[in-house]
Motif scaffolding. Structure first.
Motif, mmCIF file in Angstrom:
data_model
loop_
_atom_site.group_PDB
_atom_site.id
_atom_site.type_symbol
_atom_site.label_atom_id
_atom_site.label_comp_id
_atom_site.label_asym_id
_atom_site.label_seq_id
_atom_site.Cartn_x
_atom_site.Cartn_y
_atom_site.Cartn_z
ATOM 1 N N ARG A 43 24.987 79.936 -8.380
ATOM 2 C CA ARG A 43 25.328 81.002 -7.442
ATOM 3 C C ARG A 43 26.826 80.959 -7.174
ATOM 4 N NH1 ARG A 43 21.382 81.944 -2.364
ATOM 5 N NH2 ARG A 43 19.980 81.888 -4.155
ATOM 6 N N GLU A 44 27.463 82.133 -7.190
ATOM 7 C CA GLU A 44 28.901 82.184 -6.987
ATOM 8 C C GLU A 44 29.236 83.179 -5.882
ATOM 9 O OE1 GLU A 44 31.112 83.693 -10.295
ATOM 10 O OE2 GLU A 44 29.843 85.455 -10.543
ATOM 11 N N ALA A 96 25.045 85.045 5.804
ATOM 12 C CA ALA A 96 25.651 85.117 7.132
ATOM 13 C C ALA A 96 25.919 83.726 7.679
ATOM 14 C CB ALA A 96 24.735 85.891 8.093
ATOM 15 N N ILE A 97 27.033 83.621 8.389
ATOM 16 C CA ILE A 97 27.428 82.371 9.035
ATOM 17 C C ILE A 97 27.584 82.634 10.519
ATOM 18 C CG2 ILE A 97 29.331 80.752 9.306
ATOM 19 C CD1 ILE A 97 29.805 80.905 6.333
ATOM 20 N N THR A 98 27.047 81.727 11.330
ATOM 21 C CA THR A 98 27.155 81.865 12.779
ATOM 22 C C THR A 98 28.218 80.951 13.369
ATOM 23 O OG1 THR A 98 25.396 80.247 13.059
ATOM 24 C CG2 THR A 98 24.754 82.563 13.026
ATOM 25 N N ASP A 99 28.660 79.962 12.625
ATOM 26 C CA ASP A 99 29.572 78.949 13.146
ATOM 27 C C ASP A 99 31.013 79.439 13.095
ATOM 28 O OD1 ASP A 99 27.587 76.535 11.368
ATOM 29 O OD2 ASP A 99 27.341 77.321 13.404
ATOM 30 N N ALA A 107 29.234 78.271 0.004
ATOM 31 C CA ALA A 107 27.784 78.403 0.148
ATOM 32 C C ALA A 107 27.156 77.367 1.084
ATOM 33 C CB ALA A 107 27.119 78.346 -1.228
ATOM 34 N N PRO A 108 27.608 76.133 1.092
ATOM 35 C CA PRO A 108 26.976 75.145 1.997
ATOM 36 C C PRO A 108 27.114 75.496 3.471
ATOM 37 C CG PRO A 108 28.207 74.016 0.299
ATOM 38 C CD PRO A 108 28.567 75.475 0.183
ATOM 39 N N TYR A 112 22.250 81.731 6.951
ATOM 40 C CA TYR A 112 21.123 82.598 6.623
ATOM 41 C C TYR A 112 21.384 83.325 5.314
ATOM 42 C CZ TYR A 112 20.176 81.812 11.538
ATOM 43 O OH TYR A 112 19.936 81.222 12.752
ATOM 44 N N TRP A 113 20.331 83.461 4.526
ATOM 45 C CA TRP A 113 20.375 84.180 3.250
ATOM 46 C C TRP A 113 19.375 85.325 3.261
ATOM 47 C CZ3 TRP A 113 23.948 83.038 -0.429
ATOM 48 C CH2 TRP A 113 24.535 81.772 -0.420
#
Length: 123
Positions: A43-44, A96-99, A107-108, A112-113
């Motif tokens: 995945r990129e 999506a990132i919440t932090d 990716a790490p 959420y995906w």
């Protein structure tokens, strides 16, 4: 429960265009973006956008061809893909990132995906 729902994938000939959409079930994300995965490959990252500032990032392979945007009122992020190439073929995932302060390109860091939407570009 948090959900990311993608739409807009499909099949197109090289040189064509597609527009992907990702509808989020809530508005408290720090950033959102798109990743893709071709068969047999990792995945990129493709593009990401910071929801408050609108600042964006693009992978070198899609710069000047793809454009990411957001509609905060609709909790939706878009990916406009122009001049598509066969090597753009793959499953495209909304992320999506919440932090706050996280690197949205990695990716790490994704919290959420989405389930993915297939994009196929024929030559």
């Amino acid at each position: 429960q948090v959900q990311l729902v993608e739409s807009g994938g499909g099949s197109v000939q090289a040189g064509g265009s597609l527009r992907l959409s990702c509808a989020a079930s809530r508005s408290t994300y720090y950033c959102m973006g798109w990743f893709r995965q071709a068969p047999g490959k990792e995945r990129e990252r493709v593009a990401s956008i910071y929801l408050r500032s609108g600042g964006s990032y693009y992978a070198d392979s899609v710069k000047d061809r793809f454009s990411i945007g957001r509609d905060n009122a609709k909790n939706t992020v878009y990916l406009q893909m122009n001049s598509l190439k066969p090597e753009d073929t793959g499953m495209y995932y909304c992320a999506a990132i919440t932090d706050s302060g996280a690197d949205c390109r990695e990716a790490p860091n994704i919290n959420y995906w989405g389930q993915g939407t297939q994009v196929t570009v024929s030559s």
